[in-house]
Scaffold this motif. Sequence first.
Motif, PDB file in Angstrom:
ATOM      1  N   ALA A 139       0.840  -1.197   0.000  1.00 38.60           N
ATOM      2  CA  ALA A 139       0.000   0.000   0.000  1.00 38.60           C
ATOM      3  C   ALA A 139       0.873   1.245   0.000  1.00 38.60           C
ATOM      4  O   ALA A 139       2.029   1.232   0.451  1.00 38.60           O
ATOM      5  CB  ALA A 139      -0.913  -0.005   1.220  1.00 38.60           C
ATOM      6  N   CYS A 140       0.319   2.326  -0.538  1.00 39.16           N
ATOM      7  CA  CYS A 140       1.074   3.584  -0.581  1.00 39.16           C
ATOM      8  C   CYS A 140       1.281   4.150   0.820  1.00 39.16           C
ATOM      9  O   CYS A 140       2.293   4.780   1.098  1.00 39.16           O
ATOM     10  CB  CYS A 140       0.350   4.601  -1.463  1.00 39.16           C
ATOM     11  N   SER A 141       0.324   3.943   1.693  1.00 35.76           N
ATOM     12  CA  SER A 141       0.436   4.450   3.057  1.00 35.76           C
ATOM     13  C   SER A 141      -0.273   3.484   3.994  1.00 35.76           C
ATOM     14  O   SER A 141      -1.058   2.631   3.569  1.00 35.76           O
ATOM     15  CB  SER A 141      -0.166   5.855   3.169  1.00 35.76           C
ATOM     16  N   LYS A 142       0.012   3.621   5.262  1.00 33.35           N
ATOM     17  CA  LYS A 142      -0.577   2.738   6.256  1.00 33.35           C
ATOM     18  C   LYS A 142      -2.083   2.944   6.321  1.00 33.35           C
ATOM     19  O   LYS A 142      -2.563   4.069   6.412  1.00 33.35           O
ATOM     20  CB  LYS A 142       0.064   3.014   7.620  1.00 33.35           C
ATOM     21  N   GLY A 143      -2.834   1.831   6.235  1.00 32.47           N
ATOM     22  CA  GLY A 143      -4.285   1.897   6.303  1.00 32.47           C
ATOM     23  C   GLY A 143      -4.961   1.991   4.952  1.00 32.47           C
ATOM     24  O   GLY A 143      -6.179   1.818   4.860  1.00 32.47           O
ATOM     25  N   GLU A 166      -0.149   0.888 -10.380  1.00 32.40           N
ATOM     26  CA  GLU A 166      -0.662   2.150  -9.851  1.00 32.40           C
ATOM     27  C   GLU A 166       0.463   2.867  -9.096  1.00 32.40           C
ATOM     28  O   GLU A 166       1.146   2.264  -8.264  1.00 32.40           O
ATOM     29  CB  GLU A 166      -1.841   1.888  -8.915  1.00 32.40           C
ATOM     30  N   LYS A 167       0.673   4.123  -9.424  1.00 37.94           N
ATOM     31  CA  LYS A 167       1.723   4.901  -8.791  1.00 37.94           C
ATOM     32  C   LYS A 167       1.185   5.643  -7.569  1.00 37.94           C
ATOM     33  O   LYS A 167       0.033   6.050  -7.540  1.00 37.94           O
ATOM     34  CB  LYS A 167       2.321   5.905  -9.782  1.00 37.94           C
ATOM     35  N   CYS A 168       2.051   5.781  -6.589  1.00 40.15           N
ATOM     36  CA  CYS A 168       1.664   6.511  -5.377  1.00 40.15           C
ATOM     37  C   CYS A 168       1.852   8.013  -5.592  1.00 40.15           C
ATOM     38  O   CYS A 168       2.815   8.454  -6.239  1.00 40.15           O
ATOM     39  CB  CYS A 168       2.526   6.065  -4.189  1.00 40.15           C
ATOM     40  N   LYS A 169       0.930   8.738  -5.068  1.00 41.97           N
ATOM     41  CA  LYS A 169       1.037  10.191  -5.141  1.00 41.97           C
ATOM     42  C   LYS A 169       2.003  10.689  -4.070  1.00 41.97           C
ATOM     43  O   LYS A 169       2.070  10.142  -2.975  1.00 41.97           O
ATOM     44  CB  LYS A 169      -0.335  10.835  -4.941  1.00 41.97           C
ATOM     45  N   ALA A 170       2.743  11.692  -4.436  1.00 42.43           N
ATOM     46  CA  ALA A 170       3.701  12.267  -3.486  1.00 42.43           C
ATOM     47  C   ALA A 170       2.943  12.903  -2.319  1.00 42.43           C
ATOM     48  O   ALA A 170       1.938  13.582  -2.522  1.00 42.43           O
ATOM     49  CB  ALA A 170       4.572  13.314  -4.170  1.00 42.43           C
TER      50      ALA A 170
END
Length: 333
Positions: A139-143, A166-170
Motif C-alpha cells: 500500500a502507498c500508506s498505512k491503512g 498504480e503509482k503513489c502520489k507524493a
Amino acid sequence: NKDEDCRIGQFCSRGLCRTKGTCDGILDCLNPSSSNIKPFLKSACKGHVACVNNKCKTKCSSTCPVGAPPATCRVSPCSAVTCKTDGTTPPATKCVDYACGGCKAIFFNAKGDEVCGPSNIEPKQCKQTECGPKPKLEACSKGSPPRKVGQCAYSTETETCQWQVEKCKAPPAPPAAPAPAAAPVRKCRPSKCGKKPVFAATKCADGTYAEIGDCIFDKERGECKWERRLCPKCQPHQCGPKPPFPSFPCPDGSLSGIGNCELNPFEGRCEWELKTCKTSSCSPSQCEPATCRNGSSPRSTGECTFNAQERRCSWTRIECDDDVVIASPKQCR
C-alpha cells in the motif's frame, strides 16, 4: 510488384518503376528504397526532405515542413507499433520513422504503397510471459488498500513489456515553519550611552539617512551604546552602466580601475568606485637606476612613486651636477 522488378537505379513506387531521387510526392522521398542511395539528398544543412519539381531535395529553412512541428521521440515509432493489413493489399515490408507533426511510423509494402494509416496502427502487443510474474505491491500508506496491478503492456520509455502498476502520489509538503520573530531592540536611557557623537546625517540612495540613532543595549558587549544606522549596500543597477575604464596592475599587486558600486556619502547617491594605485606603494628598488645626461650618477633623487601616466614606478626628481633637473610628469603644471 517489387524493387527487384525494376532496373538498377530505380525503385518500385505505387506499382511503377521510378528513378531514385525523383518523386511525385513526399512519400517517394521517404521511401527507404529511394533514399538508400542518397546522392540526391546530399546537403550541407540538416533540414527536411521535400519533393520539389519532381526531385527529392533538402530544404534548409526548417527541420520539418510548415504546420508539422518537430517532435521528440523517446523511442523509434517503428519499434513500438505493428502494422496489420486487411488482406486485400500486400503486407508492409518497410517502415520509416517520421518525427514531424508527431512521432509517426510510415509503412510501405513491396509495391511502394503506404499501408496502415494512423487508424490501422496498433500498439505492440505483449504476452504475460514477457512481463514475468505478476508483482505484489504494498500500500502507498498505512491503512490504505494495496496498489493495483494492470495489464502487461509495452512501455515506450523502457522499450520492454512490463506490468502497468498504480503509482503513489507524493505526500503533500508540510507547511513551512513561520520565521522567528525578531527580538525587540532594548533601549537605554541616553545618559547611559554618554555624550552623543557628532555625526552629520547622510542621505542614502533609497531615501533613508545614515545617522546616529537611539541609545540601545548591546547584548554581545552587555552594555548600552549609540546605534549607528548605515545606508543599505548599493546594487549595480543603482550605479548605471559600468564605465569602460581600463584596469592595470599596481606595483603592490592590486588592480586599478573600476571597482564596486558604492555609496558616495558626500553626494548621497550610488557611484562606481574608482580604484587607483597608491603613490607610496613603490620601493626604491622598483625604480630604474637614475643617471644624468652625461652618464654620471645624480647628486640626489626624489621619491620613488607610481607614475599613473607611464604605469610604472619612477623618480619624482633627479638632480645632476650640471643643475639639470628631470622631473616626472606628475610634478609638471
